[in-house]
Write a protein that holds these residues in place. Structure first.
Motif, PDB file in Angstrom:
ATOM      1  N   LEU A 458       0.845  -1.193   0.000  1.00 52.47           N
ATOM      2  CA  LEU A 458       0.000   0.000   0.000  1.00 52.47           C
ATOM      3  C   LEU A 458       0.880   1.242   0.000  1.00 52.47           C
ATOM      4  CD1 LEU A 458      -2.945   0.891  -0.009  1.00 52.47           C
ATOM      5  CD2 LEU A 458      -2.849   0.993   2.483  1.00 52.47           C
ATOM      6  N   THR A 459       1.119   1.756  -1.189  1.00 51.46           N
ATOM      7  CA  THR A 459       1.912   2.962  -1.380  1.00 51.46           C
ATOM      8  C   THR A 459       1.072   3.986  -2.131  1.00 51.46           C
ATOM      9  OG1 THR A 459       2.775   2.248  -3.525  1.00 51.46           O
ATOM     10  CG2 THR A 459       4.014   1.552  -1.544  1.00 51.46           C
ATOM     11  N   LEU A 460       1.558   5.208  -2.185  1.00 51.94           N
ATOM     12  CA  LEU A 460       0.835   6.233  -2.938  1.00 51.94           C
ATOM     13  C   LEU A 460       0.805   5.895  -4.425  1.00 51.94           C
ATOM     14  CD1 LEU A 460       1.938   9.514  -1.140  1.00 51.94           C
ATOM     15  CD2 LEU A 460      -0.292   8.385  -1.030  1.00 51.94           C
ATOM     16  N   ASP A 461       1.882   5.304  -4.951  1.00 48.85           N
ATOM     17  CA  ASP A 461       1.861   4.879  -6.354  1.00 48.85           C
ATOM     18  C   ASP A 461       0.761   3.844  -6.581  1.00 48.85           C
ATOM     19  OD1 ASP A 461       3.868   6.528  -7.234  1.00 48.85           O
ATOM     20  OD2 ASP A 461       5.449   5.021  -7.066  1.00 48.85           O
ATOM     21  N   PHE A 462       0.620   2.918  -5.649  1.00 51.49           N
ATOM     22  CA  PHE A 462      -0.439   1.928  -5.777  1.00 51.49           C
ATOM     23  C   PHE A 462      -1.802   2.608  -5.738  1.00 51.49           C
ATOM     24  CE2 PHE A 462      -3.728  -0.631  -3.854  1.00 51.49           C
ATOM     25  CZ  PHE A 462      -3.687  -1.789  -4.618  1.00 51.49           C
ATOM     26  N   ILE A 463      -1.980   3.561  -4.838  1.00 51.94           N
ATOM     27  CA  ILE A 463      -3.287   4.205  -4.671  1.00 51.94           C
ATOM     28  C   ILE A 463      -3.710   4.939  -5.937  1.00 51.94           C
ATOM     29  CG2 ILE A 463      -4.465   6.130  -3.522  1.00 51.94           C
ATOM     30  CD1 ILE A 463      -4.585   3.697  -1.853  1.00 51.94           C
ATOM     31  N   ILE A 464      -2.826   5.720  -6.542  1.00 51.47           N
ATOM     32  CA  ILE A 464      -3.234   6.490  -7.722  1.00 51.47           C
ATOM     33  C   ILE A 464      -3.592   5.545  -8.867  1.00 51.47           C
ATOM     34  CG2 ILE A 464      -0.850   6.842  -8.521  1.00 51.47           C
ATOM     35  CD1 ILE A 464      -3.851   9.255  -8.955  1.00 51.47           C
ATOM     36  N   ASN A 465      -2.900   4.424  -8.976  1.00 46.72           N
ATOM     37  CA  ASN A 465      -3.233   3.461 -10.025  1.00 46.72           C
ATOM     38  C   ASN A 465      -4.503   2.675  -9.691  1.00 46.72           C
ATOM     39  OD1 ASN A 465      -1.068   4.158 -11.664  1.00 46.72           O
ATOM     40  ND2 ASN A 465       0.329   2.744 -10.638  1.00 46.72           N
ATOM     41  N   GLU A 466      -4.704   2.355  -8.419  1.00 43.16           N
ATOM     42  CA  GLU A 466      -5.920   1.644  -8.037  1.00 43.16           C
ATOM     43  C   GLU A 466      -7.144   2.545  -8.186  1.00 43.16           C
ATOM     44  OE1 GLU A 466      -7.678  -2.063  -6.481  1.00 43.16           O
ATOM     45  OE2 GLU A 466      -5.914  -1.471  -7.648  1.00 43.16           O
ATOM     46  N   ARG A 467      -6.979   3.832  -7.927  1.00 45.84           N
ATOM     47  CA  ARG A 467      -8.081   4.765  -8.164  1.00 45.84           C
ATOM     48  C   ARG A 467      -8.448   4.776  -9.648  1.00 45.84           C
ATOM     49  NH1 ARG A 467      -9.990   7.998  -4.351  1.00 45.84           N
ATOM     50  NH2 ARG A 467     -10.805   9.452  -5.911  1.00 45.84           N
ATOM     51  N   ALA A 468      -7.446   4.720 -10.522  1.00 49.77           N
ATOM     52  CA  ALA A 468      -7.739   4.667 -11.953  1.00 49.77           C
ATOM     53  C   ALA A 468      -8.497   3.384 -12.294  1.00 49.77           C
ATOM     54  CB  ALA A 468      -6.448   4.755 -12.760  1.00 49.77           C
ATOM     55  N   ARG A 469      -8.071   2.272 -11.754  1.00 47.97           N
ATOM     56  CA  ARG A 469      -8.726   0.997 -12.074  1.00 47.97           C
ATOM     57  C   ARG A 469     -10.152   0.940 -11.536  1.00 47.97           C
ATOM     58  NH1 ARG A 469      -3.151  -0.902 -11.272  1.00 47.97           N
ATOM     59  NH2 ARG A 469      -3.465  -0.886  -9.015  1.00 47.97           N
TER      60      ARG A 469
END
Length: 531
Positions: A458-469
Motif C-alpha cells: 500500500l503505497t501512494l503509487d499503488f493508490i493512484i493506479n488503483e483509483r484509476a482501475r
C-alpha cells in the motif's frame, strides 16, 4: 426509499442570475413566466423547486431534451452540467480522448486550451447558473416569507430540510468551481437581485465557505442512507467534506488529512455496502439492483422524465462506434467519439496475476495505441456504462435514445480509497483498516483473495493506479492527478500536449482559466496565472 427522486421541470419565476456572463451568448434564464406569489400558492411548489435544483445536474432546460433551455444561446446537450464536468475531469487526462473536432474540444486532452475555450466557458456558466438557482431557492424560503404565505409548521419542517439540501447543492457547485477555477466570482442569497459585478473570492476563502456551510447543515440533513434515493443526506455531505479535506494541500496549502480520515470513517461506518458485482454500478437499474446500497449520491437519469443529450446519453452514446452494436448497450446509436488511451489500459495488467473484471473495454477492431485521434477505431472503447438492466433489458425509453442509468458521483468504493490515501499521507486512522478496505474492492474485482495486498504493497503509487482501475470515467481523474502532482508537468500519456507520444505541460494548467468573455465584462475579476 429506493425509487428515483422525481425530477420536476419547474419554470423558475422572476429569477435574475446575478453574475457577469458572456454577452454574446445572452446567458439569461428563461424567466418571468410566473410570480413567486402564484407559484407558492401550491405548497407542493417548494419540493418542485428543490427538484429543479437537483435537475440542474442532469438536464439543462425546462422540458428536455431541447427547445426550452435554461440558458438562452447554448445548445442544451452541449451545456449540460454532468457532460461538461465529466469532460473537464476526464478528457483532460489519460482516461479519455474524443475523436470529434468541435472547436476547442481536442484542446482539453492536449492541455493547450485558452481562456476562450467554449467548453471551459460553458462549464463556468453552468456552475454559476446552478449557484444562482440555489440562491433563489434560499431567498424564497426565508422565515419571513413563509410567515407571509401562511405555511404551516409541518411544511416548514420539511422546508428546513429542503434548505439544507439546497445549501449542500450550492456547496457542491462551489466545490467544483474551487477545484476547476480556484477563484470564481462569489454570490449568496444575501446579495441583491439584479445585474451587477460580483467580487472574486480567493481560493482559501471559498474553501472556508464550503467547509463552514457543510458543517453548519450536517445536523439538518437526513441521516445517511435514509433520504429518498438521489437526494442529499449526511452521507453525501461527509463525502464532499472528505474530498475537500483530501485536496486541501492543493486548494489552500494545508494538510487536512486527519479530517479526511474523520469523514471517510463516518461514511464507512454508515449503512452503505459494496454491491457484489462491479458492473451493476453502471447499469440502467443501478437504483434498484443492489448498487444503490453502495451509491451515496447519484446524478439521477430517467429515459422518460430527464431527457437530455448531455449526461449519461453523452457518456454512453459517444463511447459506441466501430464494430460495436449499440443494442448491446441499450441505445439506438453510437456517436463514435469517446475512447481511452493505452495509459489506462496498461494499468489493468500491472502486477496482477488474474484478470481484473473492472477492465470493461471493447477491443475487437480497435487498436490499443492511437495514431489518429480522430479515428474511433484507434484506442480501446470503454463499455463501463450501459442502458441495460441486470436482466439485459433496455431502459425505459423505447426509442433507446435516453438512458435510465444514474451517474454515481459519490460511492463507498471511493470512500475506501480516500481513507487509505489519507492514512498513507499521515492523517491517522489504521493501516490495517486501510489495507482491509482496499482488499474488499480487490476481492470483488478478482472474485477471491488471490490478489489481496499487504501493508507493504500500500503505497501512494499503488493508490493512484488503483483509483484509476476502480474509478475511471467517474469524473475523478483530473483532481486525482493534480493531488498526486502528475497532471501537468510530471505526467505523460498519449496525445497530452497535442503530440502522439505525449509530453509534459505547464503547471499553471492545474487551474482552468477564468473565461476571457467574463473578464471583459466584470472588471472585478483577475485572470488565473499563466493565461
Amino acid at each position: 426509499m429506493y425509487n428515483k427522486f422525481k425530477i420536476v421541470f419547474l419554470t423558475i419565476f422572476g429569477l435574475a442570475i446575478i453574475w457577469s456572463c458572456e454577452d454574446e451568448l445572452d446567458l439569461q434564464p428563461e424567466d418571468n413566466r410566473e410570480s413567486a406569489e402564484s407559484v407558492f400558492e401550491d405548497p407542493a411548489a417548494y419540493k418542485q423547486f428543490l427538484a429543479k435544483l437537483y435537475a440542474g445536474l442532469a438536464v439543462s432546460g425546462q422540458e428536455g431534451p431541447a427547445g426550452n433551455p435554461d440558458l438562452a444561446g447554448l445548445d442544451e446537450g452541449f451545456s449540460q452540467y454532468l457532460r461538461l464536468y465529466w469532460s473537464m475531469q476526464e478528457l483532460t487526462t489519460d482516461e479519455a480522448v474524443i475523436g470529434w473536432n468541435d472547436e476547442g474540444i481536442r484542446d482539453l486532452h492536449a492541455q493547450n486550451w485558452t481562456s476562450g475555450n467554449p467548453f471551459i466557458r460553458t462549464m463556468y456558466s453552468r456552475l454559476l447558473y446552478q449557484v444562482g438557482l440555489t440562491n433563489e431557492f434560499l431567498r424564497q424560503t426565508t422565515p419571513a416569507l413563509l410567515d407571509s404565505r401562511g405555511v404551516n409548521e409541518d411544511m416548514r419542517a420539511n422546508i428546513e430540510t429542503y434548505r439544507a439540501e439546497a445549501r449542500f447543492l450550492r456547496a457542491l457547485s462551489y466545490y467544483h468551481a474551487l477545484d476547476l477555477f480556484g477563484n470564481p466570482p462569489f454570490v449568496t442569497e444575501e446579495d441583491p437581485i439584479g445585474a451587477y459585478l460580483p467580487e472574486q473570492i480567493e481560493r482559501a476563502e471559498l474553501f472556508d465557505f464550503i467547509e463552514t456551510e457543510l458543517l453548519d447543515i450536517e445536523d439538518d440533513l437526513i441521516a445517511a442512507g435514509q433520504n429518498e434515493y438521489a437526494r442529499a443526506d449526511q452521507g453525501a455531505l461527509w463525502m464532499l467534506l472528505s474530498k475537500l479535506y483530501l485536496n486541501a494541500e492543493v486548494y489552500i496549502g494545508e494538510d487536512r488529512y486527519s479530517e479526511a480520515i474523520t469523514y471517510t470513517e463516518k461514511v464507512i461506518n454508515a449503512n452503505y455496502q459494496l454491491v457484489d458485482d462491479y458492473e451493476r454500478l453502471f447499469l440502467a437499474d443501478n437504483n434498484t439492483n443492489g448498487a444503490q446500497n453502495e451509491i451515496i449520491f447519484p446524478i439521477a437519469f430517467d429515459g422518460q422524465n430527464t431527457q437530455s443529450y448531455g449526461g449519461m446519453a453523452f457518456i454512453i452514446h459517444a463511447a459506441i462506434g466501430g464494430d460495436m452494436d449499440p443494442g448491446n448497450y441499450g441505445v439506438n446509436s453510437g456517436w463514435a467519439g469517446l475512447r481511452t488511451t493505452s495509459s489506462l489500459v496498461d494499468k489493468f495488467s500491472d502486477g496482477a496475476d488474474a484478470e481484473d473484471n473492472r477492465a470493461l473495454f471493447f477491443t475487437e477492431g480497435q487498436s490499443k495505441e492511437i495514431n489518429d485521434i480522430g479515428s474511433f477505431t484507434e484506442g480501446y472503447a470503454v463499455t463501463k456504462f450501459k442502458n441495460i438492466d441486470t436482466n439485459g433489458e433496455q431502459g425505459s425509453d423505447s426509442t433507446g435514445e435516453f438512458p435510465d442509468t444514474d451517474f454515481p458521483l459519490f460511492r463507498l468504493g471511493d470512500a475506501y480509497l480516500m481513507y487509505a490515501e489519507a492514512n498513507l499521507r499521515g492523517g491517522g486512522g489504521s493501516i490495517d483498516n486501510a489495507v482491509a478496505y482496499i482488499n474488499l474492492l480487490r476481492e470483488r474485482t478478482y472474485d477471491d483473495e488471490s490478489q489481496n495486498i499487504s501493508a507493504a504493497d500500500l503505497t501512494l503509487d499503488f493508490i493512484i493506479n488503483e483509483r484509476a482501475r476502480e474509478l475511471y470515467w467517474e469524473a475523478h481523474r483530473r483532481t486525482d492527478l493534480i493531488r498526486f502532482n502528475r497532471f501537468s508537468e510530471n505526467g505523460i500519456w498519449p496525445y497530452k500536449g497535442g503530440v502522439p507520444q505525449g509530453t509534459t505541460t505547464e503547471s499553471f494548467r492545474n487551474l482552468m482559466p477564468i473565461p476571457a468573455s467574463d473578464l471583459g465584462v466584470n472588471t472585478n475579476l483577475t485572470q488565473n496565472p499563466g493565461y
